[in-house]
Structures are given as structure tokens and as C-alpha cells.
Design a protein around this motif. Structure first.
Motif, short mmCIF file in Angstrom:
data_model
loop_
_atom_site.label_atom_id
_atom_site.label_comp_id
_atom_site.label_asym_id
_atom_site.label_seq_id
_atom_site.Cartn_x
_atom_site.Cartn_y
_atom_site.Cartn_z
N ALA A 107 0.84 -1.20 0.00
CA ALA A 107 0.00 0.00 0.00
C ALA A 107 0.87 1.25 0.00
O ALA A 107 0.63 2.20 -0.75
N ALA A 108 1.90 1.24 0.85
CA ALA A 108 2.78 2.41 0.89
C ALA A 108 3.49 2.59 -0.44
O ALA A 108 3.70 3.71 -0.91
N ALA A 109 3.85 1.47 -1.07
CA ALA A 109 4.56 1.55 -2.35
C ALA A 109 3.69 2.21 -3.40
O ALA A 109 4.14 3.08 -4.15
N VAL A 110 2.43 1.79 -3.44
CA VAL A 110 1.52 2.36 -4.44
C VAL A 110 1.33 3.85 -4.18
O VAL A 110 1.25 4.65 -5.11
N ALA A 111 1.30 4.22 -2.90
CA ALA A 111 1.09 5.63 -2.56
C ALA A 111 2.36 6.43 -2.69
O ALA A 111 2.36 7.63 -2.46
N GLY A 112 3.46 5.77 -3.03
CA GLY A 112 4.71 6.49 -3.17
C GLY A 112 5.29 6.95 -1.86
O GLY A 112 5.97 7.96 -1.79
N GLU A 113 5.02 6.19 -0.80
CA GLU A 113 5.50 6.65 0.51
C GLU A 113 6.35 5.60 1.20
O GLU A 113 6.21 5.35 2.39
N LEU A 114 7.23 4.99 0.45
CA LEU A 114 8.11 4.01 1.09
C LEU A 114 9.22 4.73 1.85
O LEU A 114 9.55 5.87 1.55
N PRO A 115 9.83 4.06 2.83
CA PRO A 115 10.94 4.68 3.55
C PRO A 115 12.22 4.58 2.73
O PRO A 115 12.20 4.04 1.63
N ALA A 116 13.30 5.11 3.29
CA ALA A 116 14.57 5.04 2.57
C ALA A 116 15.10 3.62 2.59
O ALA A 116 15.50 3.06 1.57
N VAL A 117 15.08 3.00 3.77
CA VAL A 117 15.58 1.64 3.92
C VAL A 117 14.41 0.75 4.30
O VAL A 117 13.68 1.04 5.23
N LEU A 118 14.24 -0.33 3.56
CA LEU A 118 13.06 -1.18 3.75
C LEU A 118 13.48 -2.63 3.93
O LEU A 118 14.24 -3.17 3.13
N GLU A 119 12.99 -3.23 5.01
CA GLU A 119 13.27 -4.64 5.21
C GLU A 119 12.22 -5.44 4.45
O GLU A 119 11.05 -5.10 4.45
N LEU A 120 12.66 -6.49 3.77
CA LEU A 120 11.74 -7.32 3.02
C LEU A 120 12.03 -8.78 3.29
O LEU A 120 13.18 -9.15 3.53
N ASP A 121 11.00 -9.61 3.22
CA ASP A 121 11.24 -11.03 3.31
C ASP A 121 11.79 -11.47 1.96
O ASP A 121 11.19 -11.19 0.92
N GLY A 122 12.92 -12.20 2.00
CA GLY A 122 13.68 -12.53 0.79
C GLY A 122 12.89 -12.77 -0.48
O GLY A 122 13.08 -12.09 -1.47
N SER A 154 -4.26 8.58 -1.58
CA SER A 154 -2.82 8.50 -1.85
C SER A 154 -2.42 9.50 -2.90
O SER A 154 -1.35 10.08 -2.84
N SER A 155 -3.30 9.71 -3.88
CA SER A 155 -2.91 10.59 -4.97
C SER A 155 -2.78 12.03 -4.50
O SER A 155 -2.10 12.82 -5.12
N ILE A 156 -3.46 12.40 -3.40
CA ILE A 156 -3.23 13.75 -2.92
C ILE A 156 -2.34 13.75 -1.69
O ILE A 156 -2.28 14.70 -0.94
N GLY A 157 -1.67 12.64 -1.47
CA GLY A 157 -0.64 12.59 -0.44
C GLY A 157 -1.15 12.73 0.98
O GLY A 157 -0.47 13.25 1.84
#
Lengths: 443, 304, 287
Positions: free
Chosen positions: A83-98, C143-146
Motif C-alpha cells: 500500500a505504501a509503495a503504491v502511494a509512493g510513501e516508502l521509507p529510505a531503507v526497507l526490510e523485506l522477506d527474501g 494517496s494521490s493527494i498525499g
């Protein structure tokens, strides 16, 4: 003041207040250069604590930068990150399951690490970790540890039924031998339940813990490579036979549901199909006593085991990739790796750390895990953007198999779901190619 | 409401004020309910996936064809229907029974009313967690132990949440437990507004308790009962939290529901378009059901 | 129900009847709240004893009670932060909702204007739309408006609530017209009439709508999960998710969290329940 005015003042005030978040608002990710936002999964208490301490140590060393750690509930970790990825709001460093790295790399959310990694670190990392984080020849994520999967056993119980104790993956029990052991153990056991398969877990454990069984029998989750497909592989005769064995164990009553997660430690079962994370509770303070670690049974083509675990990536939204890499480099220092692995008993991520680790030395109790990884007995889960679907379909199939349903039907359904997803996504074409072709890509 | 005679001129002002009053709500409803739902319908006609860097295509009714041939979704529809068929009568009857019991002018009735209402205050996700423990497998699970005791030892322990025959009933029981209190309060309020004279008159006429109930209580409770039945029916189709926490739809789809499949599609498999199609089907179904129920139980004094 | 007849005989029978009623109700109530007792007692036990004792009488009778689990909860999550987030978010939803929805309900019930029927039909139709259907489009919209990760995004979509509008509408329909007529004769505007006459006479309706909308939203899990990240703005239901990770599942901690989460609401409800019942009694629901 007319009531109208009063009303609107109240409403306006409340609205404004809510807009400013009541003087509290989550910090923006990667917006300021000074703050390095880091997301990790809220896993076990000890791992969380150590990570928090590592972040503090990093911040002490770099007072001009502040790494800010946020824990997300593990249960729906992927959903939240997506969800955060789609909204363009990921953090700088992201932990992911391999296994999920390929999906995010395909979506274009991750930065390639090769240019900023450095050769020395690249050579020191365990090859399995490099493999895990690579998608289409670029490295997108590196882990500070890898995982180990095997069978913990009570030595006395095994000796009482006259079972041999395999010393390495090459000596693993055949599945027939294993089933004889189960039967003998059960006849000496009060409730007949002698095996813990971790069925009280949900989620990725099913894919991680049981897909090696498919490979050990000669099957697999999917046919790997460019023309990936599940049909004939996941529901092929080898895979069906392998999971049929597991269903038989459950149906015959050998498996403890283990709702209190204490079946092995309380001595109710003699065998526990589990991984490195159980070491600290099975062998408190490193003293294993009666507990031994043996490889998973051989279903026909040799014992196979799982690999892969949580790893770190740098997202495209990171404004300061050098700083982010400095953070990852910090986590990969031998003392920092050991701080984590001495506590969670995972396989340390670099060769130097493995050499320095007490658990994983030649005579260390967990040596089996390291030797499985280096000896080629560990099979990574398929590295493909389709992995989330593959895992979800396989988990569902296992749940149905566990409940006693037809193994063949369950696997067939899962294979169909996977193949349809692959078709829907046009085989997950290389996004670079798609961009090159002006968005046409593969249709 | 009686038909008003032709509108006097002051009405233009009234109309303007009316629009002023209604605008904030209308704006909210439009922006946050109507518009997204229209979007959901549109999305269901495409191949939208969460986050996939693939071109968006219009695929017409493909998603609908897929879900209507998906055994999991079809089972979900069946489960929700079973749920409604079982839970609505049982919960309503139970709520009515409790309301009748509590509706006496005795001391301490307020305490009982509170106790029966308490589960309603708990969020469903929390209730589900507690009931996981109650349904724990093995002889030491609460439900198993109780059933063992009640059946004088002839019950053998089951793993309710993983048993294809018991998973859905387990969820039904949890929902009934959580929801009855609310319906009870509504019916209680209805009972308390029935004029006592009706009962006195009936008693003088020699009617016994059963006839009093059938001929006075039930008809007088028509409106609240209708409300209770309609709301419980709608909610029966919205079952989600319990499934998410307790059974994850298993085993073998035995306890999956429409909303659970929709959310699983959209967020676990990133198939947003398919999830949207499921919710549109849900909307059509529930709307039809509601209209049907309202027609069957036509409320008194209701302006159609 | 008391009838005529020999007083002495009747009173003995009456007492017996009352006693049986009391007994029946007590047993029913005890069985009914058994799960709540289970939760409370379990929260006072060490984690390892919650499951094994679930089937015995010790599931419902505390022994060797300790507050360790409660301490654990505070150590694991910033409980009061989550609590205050939930309080703010739900308070705003309910508060703003009361204003917005009551005004709309009043306009629909009492004023004459073109489009009244259309709007009413729209409200009733939207009552059926499930939140899960609009969650994803709303997600894209916000999301599109942040606007992720704030209180606003957790409050705004829920202020206008069709069920609340309908409940207010039903209630206002049932109010006697004379109430407004006296004010209107004096020349008061619609809004003043609403504020000074309708509202004071509608307290039960406001109470019941407040409670119903509160109960509808305070357990919301999916929306905050998608739209927020850190504990700074997340509500209570998400905090419980941090406890449901990999085993060992610490049941004692989870139950303790549940108790703490529900306690404030339970207390509030017990204190105000007579209002609520009166509200339901005189609202449009029962006719």
C-alpha cells in the motif's frame, strides 16, 4: 452570534484540529536529508530489541544523521508495504522477506545496490544471500543473516527406538526410515503425537517449511526459468507424492497441533520440524543437552532444505542512497552481525562472521545449517515477481491438505491459480524491456 | 407525511436553507461513498492490479465471469447465505427471549440488561481472539470441555476451527454472541412501549400467556423486529473480521465469506479488479435482499 | 404479573416465580459473559497457563493472579499513544458526524424542498454499500493527494454516515410539529429553531446515534492498516496485530491488551446506558 456561526466555528475548529493531526503526525519518509527512515517487521522480541540497539549505535556514530526505525506488524507486512509503495510513501531503507524482493524490484520500487556495494563486501557475503537478493542480474537486497531449517530431535527418544542419528545432510533419513521412526516413537508415546510441524503458524512458514519437500521428491513449486509455469510441476506426481506423505502423518495422528507452541520443549513430541529461530528456546543458553539437529528426510532425490530470510533494500524514494548504504554496511559489520545472530541463532551473513561465530563453527551445534547452505542442499524459493501468488496459493493448498482434502485436487487448484496469474501479468516481463520498447513490452 | 398544499413563497428560503443543511453530508457521501463505489465498478471492468507496472486494460465482464466460476467465491456466497439463514432467526429469537425475560419490573434487571449487552461493546477482532481460545482443540479446550460435561463424556474433542463441519458454525456462534445484546436492547425498547392496557384487556378476556404473546406482543413489535431482521441480514453478508482472525476462510473454503474473498483477492493477491467485482456482486445481492425484506415486512406507517 | 386472589397464597407463588426468574436470568447471564470472564482471568495468568487451563474451572476463577501481562503490554507497545489516537479519531468521527448527519436528517424530515426524495433514496441506497468495496478506490483517492498517515484520512471518510442520517431522519419525523411552530411564529430562522428547540428535545436520538456510530467505527482495522504507518497516528486495533506475530503467541499478553482496550469503553457505556436505552426507545427504530 447566531447559532449558525457557532456551529461553523466548532465544526471548522474540529476539522482544522483533525487536519493537523492533533499536533501529532507521522514523519514523512526520506523527505529530509538528516532523517533516514527505516522500516522493519515487528518480529520476535529479541530481534526487535537488537535492531533498536543497532539503530541507536549507528546514530551515535553518525550524530549528523538520524536513522528512524518503525516496526510494522508482521502479519500483514507485505500488504502494508505494498500500500505504501503504491502511494509512493516508502521509507529510505526497507526490510523485506527474501522471496518478495523480486516483486518489488519488478515494480521498480528498489534501487540496484551493485554500484554502491563495493567488491570486498560483495565477496564476503554468503552466496545464498547474493542469490536471494538478485533479480534479473541486479542486486536489490542484502540480508545480514540467512536461515536454517531442519529437524530438532530428542536424542534419548531416538535412541530408545533404535534410530540412527544422521550427522549431515548427505546422511539424512529416507522418508521410509522417517516414517518407521514416527511409528516407533508413537507406540511409546502417551497420545501418539510425536511430531511438531509448526502447524500453529500461519503465513509464509508453510511455503518456507514445506516447499523443500517438493524439491526433495523431484517436484517443485514451479518450473523455474524464463517460461515459468506451475502446471505439471506443482501438481506433478512427485509433488503430490511428497505432500501425500505429510498428509498421512497428520491423518495418522502423529502430528501435534501445538497451539501452545510448547510441544517440543514440554517433551510431548520427540521431533520438531523447525528452524534456527527455535534454537534459543530448545537449547537455552546454548546448552542443548538432549537436543540434536538432524536434516530433513530425503523424499527421493536427496534431503532438501529451505533458505532465505529477511533482508534490507534501499528504495527509489531514498534521497540519500550513500547514507542508506552506510547504514547497511554498519549492519553488516561482523560484530553487528554476530550481535543479531548470537541472539536469533540464524546463519551469519558474511563468511567472516560465520568464521567468528560460536554456534556455526565446525563443532558448533548449528553447523548443520551452514553446511546445508554451502553444500547445495538448500533450495531458494522461486525468485520471481509472481512469488506472492505462488506462496499464497501453496499456503492455501497446504491448509486444505492438512484438513484432509485430496492432495491432488488441492495442488491442481493452486497450480491453476499460479498459471492464471502468470498469464494475467504477461509472464512478468522485464520492465526495462517494456520501457525500452516505449511501453509496448510483451503483450 | 400529508401532501402539502401549493408552496408559499417563503419556501424558496426554506429550500435554500435545506440545501445548506444537507450539503456537508451530501458532499461527504458523494466524495467518500458514491464516487469511490462508482470507481470500484469501473475498476471491476479492468485488469487493475496493486502496484503492477503493466498497462491498464479494459476487460469488460471478464472479472465477473472469473469470480462466478471460482469455487472459492461460490462457496463464499453459499456460506453467507447459510449464515443469514441460521443466524437471523436464531439471533432474533434469542434477542426476543432475553428481552422478554429482562422486561420485568424487578430489581436488578438493569444489571442483567447490562450484562447481556456487554459483548456488543467489544470489537469483533478482539472477540474473535478470545473465541479462538474457547474453541481450542483437545480435551482442554473450553468448548470441548463444556460439551464433554454436558454430554456425560460421549463427546470427543474436536478442532472446531479446522474442521470443515464446525468452522462455519463456530463463526456463527461467535457472531451471535456478540450481536444479540444490541438487538435485545432494541426489542426491549419496543416491548416497553407496548401499552399495558392491551395486556390487561386480553387477560380479562381470558387469553393465556401464549395467546397474549402471539396476538399482542408480536404485532406490536413489528417495526423493531423488521429493523432487527433487516440489519442482521445485511450484517450476515458482511462477515469478515471473525474469518480473518479465526479461520482464514478454511478449511477448504468451509468458512470463507464474500467480503473475505474480496479482501484476500485485492490485498493478498494484489488482484484489485477481481476484488472490486466481488464487492459489486455483493452490493447487488444485498440491495436486492434488503428491498425484498422491506417488501415482505412492510413497516407500519412507513412512507414508501 | 400480579392477579387477584388470596393474598397470602399469591405472594408465596409470586416470590417463587420471582426467584425462578432470577435464577434463570442469573444462570443465563453467567453463561453469557463467561467468555469475558475467561478473558479477564486469562489476562491475570502467566502465558503458559492460559491454554492448558482453558477447559477447567480455573479458566474462570482466578488464582495466583498477577499483573505481569499488563506490564508486558506497556513494554511492548506505547499503549497510551494508541489509546489517545483511538480516542481522538473516534471522537472526531462521532462529534463531526453528529453535527453533519443531524442537519441532513432534519432537512430531510422537516423541510420542503425539491430533491428531497432523491436525496433520501440516495442515502438509503448508500446504506448498503460495504466499506470494503470502496476501500481500494478511497485508497487511491487519498494517496494521490498525499494524505496518508494522518488523523484526517482516518476521520474524513466516515463523518457522513448513511445510517446516522437515516436514524436522525426517522426520529425527527416522529417529533410533534408544534415544537417548531411556536418558534417559527416568532420569526426564528430554521437554524435557530434547530439549535434551540429541536436539539434539546432530541437528546436520546443524539445519544443513540453517537453510540451506534462509535460502535461502527472504533474496531476499524483495514483502513488504518492501509493508510497509516507509525504508532503516532495508528488506533488500538492495529496495536493488537503486533501481538499476533510468529509464535510463541503470548496469550496472556493478548488478553491483557484486550481488557485494557475495552475497559474505557465499557465504563463509559455502563455509565451512560440509561441514556442509550431511552434513546433507542424514543428513536425511530422501534416505530
Amino acid at each position: 452570534m447566531s447559532p449558525l456561526t457557532v456551529l461553523f466555528w466548532i465544526a471548522g475548529g474540529l476539522f482544522l484540529f483533525s487536519t493537523t493531526g492533533g499536533c501529532r503526525r507521522a514523519s514523512r519518509s526520506g523527505a529530509q536529508a538528516e532523517v533516514l527512515s527505516v522500516w522493519a517487521h515487528a518480529g520476535r522480541a529479541d530481534e526487535r530489541r537488537i535492531l533498536q540497539r543497532q539503530v541507536s549505535r549507528f546514530n551515535e556514530e553518525h550524530p549528523e544523521f538520524q536513522a528512524q526505525l518503525t516496526f510494522l506488524p508482521e502479519g500483514s507486512y507485505n500488504g502494508q508495504v505494498q500500500a505504501a509503495a503504491v502511494a509512493g510513501e516508502l521509507p529510505a531503507v526497507l526490510e523485506l522477506d527474501g522471496p518478495y524482493v523480486a516483486n518489488y524490484a519488478w515494480q521498480g520500487k528498489l534501487r540496484a545496490l551493485d554500484p554502491i556495494l563495493g567488491e570486498k563486501l560483495h565477496d564476503d557475503l554468503l552466496p545464498s544471500l547474493i542469490e536471494q537478493g538478485t533479480y534479473r542480474d541486479s542486486l536489490y537486497a542484502i540480508g545480514t543473516f540467512d536461515s536454517g531449517l531442519g529437524l530438532y530431535a530428542h536424542r534419548k527418544a531416538l535412541e530408545a527406538v533404535g534410530a540412527r542419528i544422521p550427522r549431515s545432510a548427505a546422511e539424512a533419513w529416507s522418508v521410509r526410515e522417517f516414517e518407521e521412526i514416527l511409528a516407533s516413537l508413537a507406540s511409546h508415546d502417551a497420545d501418539g503425537m510425536v511430531l511438531d510441524l509448526g502447524l500453529n503458524n500461519i503465513g509464509e512458514w508453510y511455503s518456507y517449511g514445506f516447499s523443500p519437500v517438493l524439491q526433495s521428491a523431484g517436484g517443485d513449486l514451479v518450473a523455474r526459468g524464463d517460461s515459468m509455469r506451475a502446471e505439471g510441476i506443482l501438481d506433478g506426481p512427485e509433488s503430490i507424492a511428497a505432500l501425500q506423505h505429510i498428509q498421512d502423518w497428520i491423518v495418522q495422528g502423529y502430528v501435534d497441533p501445538n497451539l501452545d507452541d510448547a510441544a517440543f520443549t514440554a517433551g510431548r513430541v520427540g521431533l520438531s520440524w523447525s528452524g534456527h529461530w527455535k534454537f534459543s528456546s530448545y537449547c537455552p543458553k546454548g546448552d542443548c543437552g538432549d537436543v540434536v539437529l538432524v536434516p530433513l528426510p530425503d523424499f527421493g532425490r536427496g534431503s532438501r532444505t529451505g533458505q532465505g530470510s529477511w533482508c534490507w533494500s534501499i528504495t527509489r524514494e531514498c534521497k540519500n542512497p550513500e547514507l542508506a548504504m552506510a547504514f547497511l554496511r554498519f549492519l553488516l559489520r561482523t560484530p553487528e552481525i554476530l550481535a543479531m545472530t548470537n541472539s536469533n541463532h540464524a546463519v551469519p551473513g558474511t563468511k567472516s562472521a560465520v568464521a567468528a561465530s560460536a554456534d556455526y563453527g565446525m563443532n558448533g551445534p548449528l553447523h548443520l545449517f551452514a553446511s546445508q547452505l554451502s553444500g547445495g542442499y538448500a533450495v531458494p524459493r522461486p525468485r520471481t515477481p509472481a512469488y506472492p501468488i505462488i506462496s499464497s496459493a501453496f499456503q492455501k493448498a497446504l491448509l486444505d491438505i492438512r484438513a484432509g482434502g485430496s492432495v491432488k485436487k488441492a495442488l491442481h487448484r493452486a497450480a491453476r491459480v499460479i498459471d492464471r496469474d502468470l498469464a494475467d501479468n504477461h509472464g512478468y516481463p522485464d520492465p526495462q524491456a517494456a520501457r525500452r520498447d516505449g511501453g509496448e513490452g510483451k503483450r | 407525511m400529508k401532501r402539502q398544499p401549493s408552496l408559499p413563497s417563503g419556501n424558496r428560503v426554506e429550500a435554500r436553507v435545506a440545501w445548506l443543511l444537507v450539503t456537508p453530508a451530501l458532499l461527504g457521501l458523494f466524495l467518500f461513498v458514491a464516487l469511490p463505489f462508482v470507481l470500484a465498478v469501473l475498476i471491476s471492468l479492468t485488469n487493475l492490479r496493486l502496484g503492477a507496472p503493466l498497462p491498464l486494460e479494459f476487460v469488460g465482464l471478464r472479472q465477473y465471469l472469473r469470480i462466478l466460476s471460482d469455487p472459492a467465491f461460490l462457496r463464499a456466497l453459499l456460506n453467507n447465505s447459510l449464515f443469514a439463514l441460521m443466524v437471523v432467526p436464531v439471533q432474533t429469537a434469542l434477542a426476543l427471549a432475553l428481552a422478554l425475560l429482562v422486561n420485568r419490573k424487578l430489581r436488578g434487571m438493569v444489571v442483567f440488561r447490562t450484562l447481556f449487552f456487554m459483548p456488543v461493546v467489544f470489537p469483533l477482532s478482539l472477540v474473535s481472539v478470545v473465541w479462538i481460545l474457547i474453541f481450542a482443540p483437545g480435551a482442554h479446550g473450553t468448548m470441548n470441555a463444556v460439551l464433554q460435561w454436558l454430554s456425560f463424556g460421549s463427546w470427543h474433542a474436536r478442532d472446531f476451527l479446522r474442521d470443515p463441519h464446525f468452522a462455519l458454525p463456530a463463526i456463527m456462534l461467535t457472531s451471535i454472541w456478540q450481536g444479540t445484546g444490541f438487538q435485545m436492547v432494541i426489542l426491549l425498547a419496543g416491548l416497553q412501549s407496548i401499552p399495558q392496557q392491551l395486556y390487561d384487556a386480553a387477560q380479562i378476556d381470558g387469553a393465556n400467556a401464549w395467546r397474549r404473546f402471539w396476538n399482542i406482543t408480536l404485532p406490536q413489535l413489528r417495526n423493531p423486529l423488521t429493523f432487527v431482521v433487516i440489519v442482521t441480514s445485511i450484517l450476515s453478508f458482511r462477515v469478515f473480521d471473525q474469518v480473518r482472525v479465526m479461520t482464514q476462510g478454511g478449511p477448504a473454503n468451509a468458512s470463507t465469506t464474500v467480503i473475505f474473498e474480496a479482501v484476500r483477492s485485492a490485498f493478498d493477491r494484489a488482484e484489485v479488479a477481481q476484488g472490486s467485482a466481488m464487492t459489486v456482486v455483493f452490493f447487488i445481492l444485498v440491495l436486492t435482499l434488503t428491498l425484498l425484506l422491506r417488501r415482505v415486512f412492510k413497516q407500519e406507517g412507513e412512507v414508501s | 404479573m400480579v392477579g387477584q386472589g388470596g393474598r397470602h397464597q399469591r405472594s408465596v407463588r409470586g416470590v417463587l416465580r420471582r426467584l425462578t426468574l432470577w435464577l434463570a436470568l442469573s444462570i443465563a447471564a453467567l453463561v453469557w459473559i463467561a467468555p469475558l470472564l475467561f478473558m479477564l482471568v486469562g489476562s491475570l495468568k502467566p502465558d503458559a497457563r492460559v491454554l492448558p487451563e482453558a477447559g477447567s474451572r480455573w479458566a474462570f476463577i482466578p488464582r495466583a493472579a498477577s499483573l505481569d501481562n499488563y506490564r508486558d503490554v506497556f513494554a511492548r507497545v506505547p499503549f497510551f499513544v494508541y489509546l489517545s489516537n483511538s480516542a481522538w479519531i473516534n471522537g472526531l468521527i462521532v462529534g463531526l458526524g453528529l453535527i453533519v448527519n443531524s442537519l441532513a436528517g432534519y432537512a430531510l424530515a422537516r423541510l420542503r424542498w425539491r430533491g428531497r426524495r432523491v436525496v433520501l433514496t440516495l442515502v438509503l441506497a448508500l446504506l448498503v454499500v460495504p466499506f470494503e468495496a470502496i476501500a481500494v478506490p478511497l485508497f487511491y483517492q487519498f494517496s494521490s493527494i498525499g494524505m496518508r498517515d494522518s488523523f484526517t484520512v482516518q476521520v474524513l471518510p466516515f463523518v457522513a454516515f448513511p445510517l446516522s442520517i437515516y436514524l436522525f431522519y426517522s426520529f425527527f419525523l416522529g417529533l410533534p410539529r408544534e415544537l417548531e411552530q411556536s418558534a417559527r411564529v416568532d420569526g426564528a430562522g430554521v437554524l435557530r429553531t434547530f439549535w434551540s428547540i429541536i436539539v434539546p428535545n432530541s437528546k436520546p436520538a443524539f445519544a443513540s446515534v453517537a453510540i451506534i456510530s462509535f460502535l461502527s467505527f472504533w474496531g476499524l482495522y483495514l483502513w488504518p492498516l492501509l493508510m497509516t504507518t507509525g504508532p503516532q497516528v495508528r488506533p488500538l486495533p492495529l496495536a493488537i496485530a503486533t501481538f499476533q506475530t510468529l509464535p510463541p503467541l503470548q496469550w496472556g499478553d493478548i488478553l491483557a491488551f484486550g481488557v485494557m482496550m475495552v475497559l474505557p469503553v465499557l465504563i463509559m457505556f455502563i455509565a451512560f446506558q440509561s441514556w442509550f436505552v431511552r434513546g433507542v426507545a424514543s428513536s425511530g427504530i422501534k416505530g
